[in-house]
Design a protein around this motif. Sequence first.
Motif, mmCIF file in Angstrom:
data_model
loop_
_atom_site.group_PDB
_atom_site.id
_atom_site.type_symbol
_atom_site.label_atom_id
_atom_site.label_comp_id
_atom_site.label_asym_id
_atom_site.label_seq_id
_atom_site.Cartn_x
_atom_site.Cartn_y
_atom_site.Cartn_z
ATOM 1 N N ALA A 465 0.682 -1.361 -0.053
ATOM 2 C CA ALA A 465 0.050 0.020 0.103
ATOM 3 C C ALA A 465 0.945 1.085 0.577
ATOM 4 N N ARG A 466 1.750 1.057 0.356
ATOM 5 C CA ARG A 466 2.284 2.548 0.711
ATOM 6 C C ARG A 466 3.375 2.646 -0.413
ATOM 7 N N LEU A 467 4.188 1.780 -1.267
ATOM 8 C CA LEU A 467 4.794 1.780 -1.905
ATOM 9 C C LEU A 467 3.291 2.488 -3.921
ATOM 10 N N GLY A 468 1.617 2.047 -3.429
ATOM 11 C CA GLY A 468 1.227 2.276 -4.528
ATOM 12 C C GLY A 468 -0.270 1.397 -5.319
ATOM 13 N N GLY A 469 0.544 0.779 -4.487
ATOM 14 C CA GLY A 469 -0.542 -0.835 -4.949
ATOM 15 C C GLY A 469 0.395 -1.641 -5.821
ATOM 16 N N LEU A 470 -0.452 -3.463 -6.632
ATOM 17 C CA LEU A 470 0.123 -3.222 -7.456
ATOM 18 C C LEU A 470 0.571 -3.331 -8.435
ATOM 19 N N ASP A 471 -0.120 -1.963 -9.336
ATOM 20 C CA ASP A 471 0.197 -1.412 -10.089
ATOM 21 C C ASP A 471 1.529 0.062 -10.092
ATOM 22 N N ALA A 472 2.027 0.103 -8.892
ATOM 23 C CA ALA A 472 2.972 0.960 -8.995
ATOM 24 C C ALA A 472 4.735 0.615 -9.453
ATOM 25 N N GLU A 473 4.749 1.723 -10.655
ATOM 26 C CA GLU A 473 6.196 0.789 -10.545
ATOM 27 C C GLU A 473 7.342 0.915 -9.657
ATOM 28 N N LEU A 474 8.623 -0.024 -9.716
ATOM 29 C CA LEU A 474 9.376 0.393 -8.507
ATOM 30 C C LEU A 474 10.284 0.758 -9.415
ATOM 31 N N ALA A 475 10.952 1.814 -10.025
ATOM 32 C CA ALA A 475 11.769 2.926 -11.009
ATOM 33 C C ALA A 475 13.034 2.038 -10.231
ATOM 34 N N ASP A 476 13.424 2.340 -8.946
ATOM 35 C CA ASP A 476 14.480 2.098 -7.970
ATOM 36 C C ASP A 476 14.580 1.271 -7.178
#
Length: 615
Positions: A465-476
């Motif tokens: 949830a903190r990362l923005g959900g399942l579709d959030a990008e992990l750019a780094d």
Amino acid sequence: MGRHRDHPSALLPLLPLLRAQLRGSRTPLLRILGWAAVEAVPPLLSGLLLATAADHGFLVGRPLAGCGWLTLLGLALLLRGWAARAAFPHVAAVVEPLRDALVRQVVEAALSRPVADPAEVARLTEQVESVRQLTATLLRTLRGVGVSLVGALLGLALLAPAVLPLVLLPLAAGGLLFARLLRPLVRRRRALVLAEERVAAEAAQALAGVRDIAACAAGPRVAAAVGEAVLAQGEAARALGRATALRSLAVALGGRLPVLLVVAAAPWLVTHHWLTAGEVLGVLAYLTQQLEPAVRTLSGAAGGWLPQLAVTVDRLAATATGPEPRHPAEPAASAEQAGGAEQAGTLRAQGLCYAHGPAAAPVLTGLDLTLGPGEHLAVVGASGAGKSTLASLLAGLITPDHGTVTLSGVPLHTLAAADRAARVALVPQQAYLFAGTVRENLDWLNPGVDPTPAIELLGAAPLVARLGGLDAELADPDALSAGERQLLTLVRSYLSPAPVVLLDEAGCHLDPAAEARVEAAFAARPGSLVVIAHRIASALRADRVLLLDGGTALTALHGDLQVLSPLYRELVGHWLDSGVSGHRPPGGDTPSATPNTPADTPDATSAALPTVLQS
């Protein structure tokens, strides 16, 4: 990769892979063919114009007329050069999208495997670049060769039909001989590619472990292994060279013998008015300027570049295939069949011995272990006792010096990497995430599966949830903490189809409560669990404990092991002194898997443990 084709149909594997990518390039391919038709005009006219210039110009005392016909020939050659230049952008329009599509396909397939090898990805992308260069070269070369052959044969048919038998029969014989030679060319080209890959693999392993090799005095053995691979590569190259040299026979038959036959027959043909002197000149121009160079070039392209392209694409087709997605609860489909009488899901080590080098002390000596389906085992021991080595042996990543490791009766080290990883998932201490969405990272080992239940079960919901959900990008991904990366990696491994999971200190960066929750989830997951413990609480949660001590091993229930091993009593004593010993009574009863019990939250426990156990 294990397939072997040693006949001309070995060229066929490149067709489906290339056809799938070239299907969208029909327009540039048609334009290439159109410009090839324009290029065919000058070869078609060359012999006719030379014969006309000779018979109706120079030989009858009209040099200006002869020069005029030769001027027309020069203009025709300029037309060919202009058409060849105009076709180049369309060749690029075919080749560059092909390269891009192949790069995406092989990289995605390599990364979709349970164990992704960066060296394999680099090798595959290098092979894709070879495919691009070879495809572009073949398109340019075969287009020019086809233009020359078609123009020369049509020109001969128009100028001097009488010589066609002298040309077509040797040309057909040379073609048949070359078709027979194509079989060993493809086979030996494949052998050379495999030998080169083996040299690269041996050298990479030697360079990666150079300090260990020096420390273990394993230099001569490693040098012998690399040297053997280099010698095998040299022999494969020489065998390919010998097969390639035989192509000159096909060139001599198809390209040079027609010239000799026409020269030998020319006086008779002229005397009997089959040909004029100018027509003989035109025929020889067709043969020496068009046909023979085309046959020689075709032999080099089809005998060198085409087998190389076939083998390279065959290697890509063999490796650019990801694993079939399966639900974590499903065992490996073929394990029970391959294992015969062995119970499906049983992990067995028999007489396991391993040392890091011939001069090194054994890390493991005669270890026997049987892990039944659904069993939970903890491995403990001092630093350097061989816990991580045992994990690699049980995963089939390294081969034991003696003994075997089998799953459902199948020796793990004999399986291909993808098959092995589909049966045993090893989760190391160092977590790996890649740039992409959270969902792509979590369902990497089982594409299409819903990761939400596993996220909740392993306690990763707040992090996702903190990362923005399942579709959030992990750019780094490196911006995450080590514990956060470990937690996401554990969720991904939980979703793996493998029925056996090895956690090699995979929760060392989690707090004790989070690690307890993770281990409880994996213990309840269908299949077996092996935990390389860095906290004694992991041993208390297991069904059995395996203690490694100086190359030997002792496996028992926790309570029994306290009686049998002074070393284990010493390790547990530090934990008991922390004041939370009441959770599990002596005798080895299995503790509760509830994450909130006192034994699952010993924050002071790890600080009280001896250094050798925490390392």
